[in-house]
Design a protein around this motif. Structure first.
Motif, mmCIF file in Angstrom:
data_model
loop_
_atom_site.group_PDB
_atom_site.id
_atom_site.type_symbol
_atom_site.label_atom_id
_atom_site.label_comp_id
_atom_site.label_asym_id
_atom_site.label_seq_id
_atom_site.Cartn_x
_atom_site.Cartn_y
_atom_site.Cartn_z
ATOM 1 N N LEU A 67 0.822 -1.214 0.000
ATOM 2 C CA LEU A 67 0.000 0.000 0.000
ATOM 3 C C LEU A 67 0.852 1.258 0.000
ATOM 4 O O LEU A 67 0.655 2.161 -0.821
ATOM 5 C CB LEU A 67 -0.924 0.003 1.218
ATOM 6 N N LEU A 75 -2.913 2.316 -3.912
ATOM 7 C CA LEU A 75 -4.199 2.747 -4.456
ATOM 8 C C LEU A 75 -4.035 3.409 -5.815
ATOM 9 O O LEU A 75 -4.870 3.235 -6.705
ATOM 10 C CB LEU A 75 -4.893 3.703 -3.481
ATOM 11 N N ILE A 78 -3.772 0.674 -8.343
ATOM 12 C CA ILE A 78 -5.072 0.066 -8.620
ATOM 13 C C ILE A 78 -5.913 0.980 -9.505
ATOM 14 O O ILE A 78 -6.558 0.532 -10.461
ATOM 15 C CB ILE A 78 -5.812 -0.244 -7.313
ATOM 16 N N LEU A 92 -3.950 -6.551 -1.664
ATOM 17 C CA LEU A 92 -3.355 -5.342 -1.098
ATOM 18 C C LEU A 92 -2.750 -5.660 0.265
ATOM 19 O O LEU A 92 -3.435 -6.204 1.139
ATOM 20 C CB LEU A 92 -4.415 -4.257 -0.967
ATOM 21 N N SER A 104 -11.635 2.553 -0.292
ATOM 22 C CA SER A 104 -11.284 2.914 -1.667
ATOM 23 C C SER A 104 -10.946 1.679 -2.483
ATOM 24 O O SER A 104 -11.345 1.552 -3.647
ATOM 25 C CB SER A 104 -10.101 3.885 -1.671
ATOM 26 N N ALA A 105 -10.195 0.751 -1.881
ATOM 27 C CA ALA A 105 -9.810 -0.470 -2.588
ATOM 28 C C ALA A 105 -11.026 -1.318 -2.927
ATOM 29 O O ALA A 105 -11.150 -1.824 -4.046
ATOM 30 C CB ALA A 105 -8.823 -1.267 -1.739
ATOM 31 N N VAL A 110 -11.139 -4.476 -5.194
ATOM 32 C CA VAL A 110 -10.081 -5.184 -4.478
ATOM 33 C C VAL A 110 -10.631 -5.558 -3.110
ATOM 34 O O VAL A 110 -10.909 -4.684 -2.291
ATOM 35 C CB VAL A 110 -8.807 -4.323 -4.340
#
Length: 208
Positions: A67, A75, A78, A92, A104-105, A110
């Protein structure tokens, strides 16, 4: 968005291709050593920019992604993948995954997290869990979520008569995301994820 690889696609590959992205050299080497075998080939990248460049040149089956990295963080990688239509599954990894980053992922499809420190068995099992799924409701639901089909994931989880604790927490998160405004403030969502983040992580399945 390109489809996720399934076992039929993988069976046609000579080897699975795994990309390990981490700015710590010892972790990159350790992860690569733990994963490399007769069915898996591993390549590494030391930062997000290098990872995106490599992905533009080579097709990978899955990415193990740190990360926190300089230049482009996990992020950012991604987002770069998804904006180019690449639906490759991503795991992640972080020693301090924040609820906001997790949210957010998840919204970027994800849903597989590993919380550092990570054991070799966690790496091997999470790849098998993603790329060689069984027919259990939880496994199928997570596969649907990786493909951006959250409503389907919720429906599948609802068919499980005896859901695990992890499956129940994921059901709550998926429903909350479904019912929230993706462009609005979501403090209740980050609070919910903060409470259950250690349970959402794949490590919790293997007793880490």
């Amino acid at each position: 968005m390109s489809p996720l690889p399934d076992s039929r696609d993988i069976a046609n590959h000579e080897k699975l291709r795994v990309l390990v992205v981490d700015d710590e050299p010892t972790l990159r080497l350790g992860f690569a050593y733990a994963l490399t075998n007769r069915t898996i080939t591993v390549e590494t990248a030391s930062n997000g920019r290098e990872a995106l460049e490599r992905i533009s040149q080579v097709k990978f089956d899955i990415m193990i992604l740190d990360l926190r990295m300089p230049e482009i963080d996990g992020l950012g990688v991604i987002r770069g993948l998804r904006s180019s239509g690449n639906g490759m599954p991503v795991v992640l990894c972080s020693a301090a995954l924040t609820p906001a980053a997790a949210l957010s992922a998840i919204r970027l499809n994800v849903v597989d997290f590993l919380l550092k420190p990570i054991r070799p068995v966690d790496l091997r099992q999470v790849i098998d869990f993603i790329l060689h799924p069984d027919r259990q409701p939880f496994t199928l639901a997570m596969r649907a979520a990786r493909g951006g089909r959250m409503a389907e994931a919720i429906e599948i989880l609802g068919t499980d008569p005896e859901p695990s604790r992890q499956a129940s927490y994921w059901m709550g998160v998926f429903k909350s995301i479904r019912d929230s405004d993706p462009n609005g403030e979501t403090p209740f969502l980050t609070d919910e994820i903060r409470t259950c983040l250690p349970i959402l992580a794949y490590n919790s399945l293997t007793g880490a």
